[in-house]
Design an enzyme around this catalytic site. Structure first.
Site, PDB file in Angstrom:
ATOM      1  N   LYS A  47       0.811  -1.252   0.000  1.00  0.00           N
ATOM      2  CA  LYS A  47       0.057   0.018  -0.068  1.00  0.00           C
ATOM      3  C   LYS A  47       1.046   1.170   0.002  1.00  0.00           C
ATOM      4  O   LYS A  47       2.186   1.264   0.255  1.00  0.00           O
ATOM      5  CB  LYS A  47      -0.900  -0.042   1.273  1.00  0.00           C
ATOM      6  CG  LYS A  47      -0.144   0.086   2.505  1.00  0.00           C
ATOM      7  CD  LYS A  47      -1.129  -0.373   3.799  1.00  0.00           C
ATOM      8  CE  LYS A  47      -0.174  -0.311   4.996  1.00  0.00           C
ATOM      9  NZ  LYS A  47      -1.188  -1.072   6.198  1.00  0.00           N
ATOM     10  N   ARG A 145     -10.761  -0.188  14.534  1.00  0.00           N
ATOM     11  CA  ARG A 145     -10.519   0.688  13.428  1.00  0.00           C
ATOM     12  C   ARG A 145     -11.454   0.091  12.337  1.00  0.00           C
ATOM     13  O   ARG A 145     -12.507   0.710  11.959  1.00  0.00           O
ATOM     14  CB  ARG A 145      -8.993   0.642  13.099  1.00  0.00           C
ATOM     15  CG  ARG A 145      -8.587   1.528  12.115  1.00  0.00           C
ATOM     16  CD  ARG A 145      -6.849   1.283  12.216  1.00  0.00           C
ATOM     17  NE  ARG A 145      -6.498   0.233  11.665  1.00  0.00           N
ATOM     18  CZ  ARG A 145      -5.545  -0.019  11.089  1.00  0.00           C
ATOM     19  NH1 ARG A 145      -4.391   1.029  11.180  1.00  0.00           N
ATOM     20  NH2 ARG A 145      -4.893  -0.874  10.550  1.00  0.00           N
ATOM     21  N   TYR A 270      15.909  29.905   9.082  1.00  0.00           N
ATOM     22  CA  TYR A 270      14.655  30.391   9.742  1.00  0.00           C
ATOM     23  C   TYR A 270      14.604  30.397  11.275  1.00  0.00           C
ATOM     24  O   TYR A 270      14.702  29.307  11.826  1.00  0.00           O
ATOM     25  CB  TYR A 270      13.414  29.830   9.216  1.00  0.00           C
ATOM     26  CG  TYR A 270      13.169  30.083   7.950  1.00  0.00           C
ATOM     27  CD1 TYR A 270      12.757  31.591   7.296  1.00  0.00           C
ATOM     28  CD2 TYR A 270      12.774  29.024   6.932  1.00  0.00           C
ATOM     29  CE1 TYR A 270      12.466  31.695   6.305  1.00  0.00           C
ATOM     30  CE2 TYR A 270      12.458  29.287   5.593  1.00  0.00           C
ATOM     31  CZ  TYR A 270      12.179  30.666   5.173  1.00  0.00           C
ATOM     32  OH  TYR A 270      11.890  30.753   3.876  1.00  0.00           O
ATOM     33  N   MET A 318      11.717  24.424   3.338  1.00  0.00           N
ATOM     34  CA  MET A 318      10.890  23.674   2.518  1.00  0.00           C
ATOM     35  C   MET A 318      11.647  22.853   1.545  1.00  0.00           C
ATOM     36  O   MET A 318      11.510  21.881   1.192  1.00  0.00           O
ATOM     37  CB  MET A 318       9.906  24.689   1.786  1.00  0.00           C
ATOM     38  CG  MET A 318       8.995  23.833   0.809  1.00  0.00           C
ATOM     39  SD  MET A 318       8.076  24.939  -0.373  1.00  0.00           S
ATOM     40  CE  MET A 318       6.821  25.701   0.995  1.00  0.00           C
TER      41      MET A 318
HETATM   42  C1  LIG Z   1      -0.469  -1.970   6.821  1.00  0.00           C
HETATM   43  C2  LIG Z   1      -1.055  -3.190   7.185  1.00  0.00           C
HETATM   44  C3  LIG Z   1      -0.349  -4.360   7.408  1.00  0.00           C
HETATM   45  C4  LIG Z   1       1.288  -4.057   7.162  1.00  0.00           C
HETATM   46  O1  LIG Z   1       1.854  -3.877   8.587  1.00  0.00           O
HETATM   47  P1  LIG Z   1       3.160  -3.853   8.785  1.00  0.00           P
HETATM   48  O2  LIG Z   1       3.416  -3.310  10.265  1.00  0.00           O
HETATM   49  O3  LIG Z   1       3.753  -2.912   7.899  1.00  0.00           O
HETATM   50  O4  LIG Z   1       3.984  -5.007   8.555  1.00  0.00           O
HETATM   51  C5  LIG Z   1      -1.022  -5.611   7.727  1.00  0.00           C
HETATM   52  N1  LIG Z   1      -2.295  -5.779   7.607  1.00  0.00           N
HETATM   53  C6  LIG Z   1      -2.910  -4.667   7.753  1.00  0.00           C
HETATM   54  C7  LIG Z   1      -4.545  -4.871   7.843  1.00  0.00           C
HETATM   55  C8  LIG Z   1      -2.542  -3.264   7.497  1.00  0.00           C
HETATM   56  O5  LIG Z   1      -3.464  -2.360   7.427  1.00  0.00           O
END
Ligand SMILES: *Cc1c(COP(=O)(O)O)cnc(C)c1O
Length: 380
Positions: A47, A145, A270, A318
């Site tokens: 992802k 969640r 800055y 930036m």
């Molecule tokens: C992002 C995610 C993972 C991977 O988690 P890592 O800690 O990066 O290995 C696995 N399962 C779900 C449901 C996730 O959202």
């Protein structure tokens, strides 16, 4: 490094060079597969553009390393991955709705069904196609969640007609504290997951999946049939010990634009937050918070030239950072020279600690303006 060198190295237009070692990612995949043993498949979470490292090259390398099950967050990410990997199992963690069901089914994407509405949308799509559609079902075991609540699990078990037309490939859940093996929530989530699996058994799910990267290191009871590592593939330490079992996969090198020697004691950057003394040498690099070099790294990040620490001084702006290069010879700090920001001596986790965050955020924030190079894998 002589001033002409950077031109030969081809980063003259960009402020930094990001090198991604696809062989190291493949090695991490094989290492995690090895921990799991033969009855557990090792998937890969790609992802957010493979945690910022580039979906296509990373997923291609993982496929070549033997990975066949991929997880993305969004439908759009799944569609992009499908173009690259026509035969992969691609799962969409955030699920499906009435707007995305049709294109997901057409592309052979498998949603993770997280609540009754998603179940209904996917079962409706199966009915419209007079076909059986594969799905994963997520149950909540303590994250609060995504996923069915315990009450929703009970209700579903009592109404199997709601999954008619769906082939349940797996029941999954997600761990909240897996990187801390002593956290009692791990065991509680495992127990709740096993209880949900028992209740859902009449729906005949083919498999179960609980472990993310850190979950793999909690041991065999957490492995089930399919693991879903992300972070560890990319070199993030899945545990709390100082030494990570994973290989580093990236190198980030910022380019020096200008170096000055302070002649009158004065401040840098800055907000005038760093005071430089006479004789101190300050180099300015073409990397800033717009490139994911987080502003919280102001006056706190380490950088390295030839293994010598050259700290970030002053605020991150930036497009620029300033580093104190007094400790290295002037000829190593000419315009065009590269400075190591992330590398073997200063890992993603180290930089994250200096920023007050986690490696995940550092990786996914990595800039789109960097020159990117891929080593190994199936890269050209
Ligand atoms: C992002 C995610 C993972 C991977 O988690 P890592 O800690 O990066 O290995 C696995 N399962 C779900 C449901 C996730 O959202």
């Amino acid at each position: 490094m002589p001033p002409s060198d950077h031109r030969r190295r081809g980063v003259s237009g960009a402020g930094a060079l990001l090198t991604v070692d696809l062989d190291a990612i493949a090695a991490n995949y094989r290492q995690l597969s090895g921990y799991l043993g033969p009855s557990t498949e090792c998937g890969a979470v790609v992802k957010a553009d493979a945690y910022g490292l580039g979906l296509e090259p990373v997923a291609g390398a993982l496929w070549t390393a033997g990975c066949r099950s991929f997880f993305v967050a969004l439908t759009q990410e799944g569609l992009r991955l499908r173009e690259l990997l026509p035969d992969a199992a691609i799962h969409v963690l955030n699920g499906v709705d009435a707007d995305t069901a049709q294109e997901m089914a057409a592309a052979g994407l498998v949603p993770v069904l997280n609540h009754p509405g998603q179940l209904e949308a996917w079962a409706g799509e199966a009915q419209a196609r007079a076909a059986t559609l594969p799905a994963m079902l997520q149950v909540d075991t303590g994250m609060n969640r995504l996923g069915l609540s315990a009450a929703e699990v009970d209700a579903l078990a009592g109404a199997p007609e709601r999954v008619v037309g769906l082939a349940l490939d797996a029941v999954i859940s997600h761990l909240a504290c897996a990187e801390d093996p002593d956290n009692p929530l791990n065991g509680e989530q495992l127990a709740r997951f096993e209880a949900a699996l028992k209740i859902l058994a009449p729906l005949r799910p083919r498999r179960a999946s609980l472990a993310n990267s850190s979950g793999i290191f909690l041991g065999a009871p957490f492995h089930f049939d399919l693991a879903r590592p992300g972070a560890a593939l990319y070199g993030i330490n899945p545990g709390t010990s100082d030494t990570s079992p994973m290989s580093q996969t990236i190198k980030l090198q910022g380019k020096i634009l200008q170096t000055r020697t302070i002649d009158t004691p004065s401040t840098v950057g800055y907000g005038a937050t760093h005071r430089a003394e006479r004789g101190q040498r300050i180099a300015t690099l073409g990397v800033g918070y717009a490139d994911g070099f987080l502003r919280s790294l102001s006056n706190s990040a380490s950088a390295f030239i030839g293994g010598v620490r050259v700290p970030v001084v002053g605020r991150v702006s930036m497009d620029l950072i300033t580093i104190d290069v007094t400790a290295v010879p002037a000829e190593a700090t000419l315009p065009g020279a590269l400075v190591d920001l992330i590398g073997p001596e200063h890992t993603v986790d180290d930089l994250a600690r200096e920023a007050g965050t986690i490696g995940y955020e550092v990786l996914t924030a990595l800039g789109r303006r960097f020159e990117r190079r891929y080593l190994g894998g199936n890269a050209s």
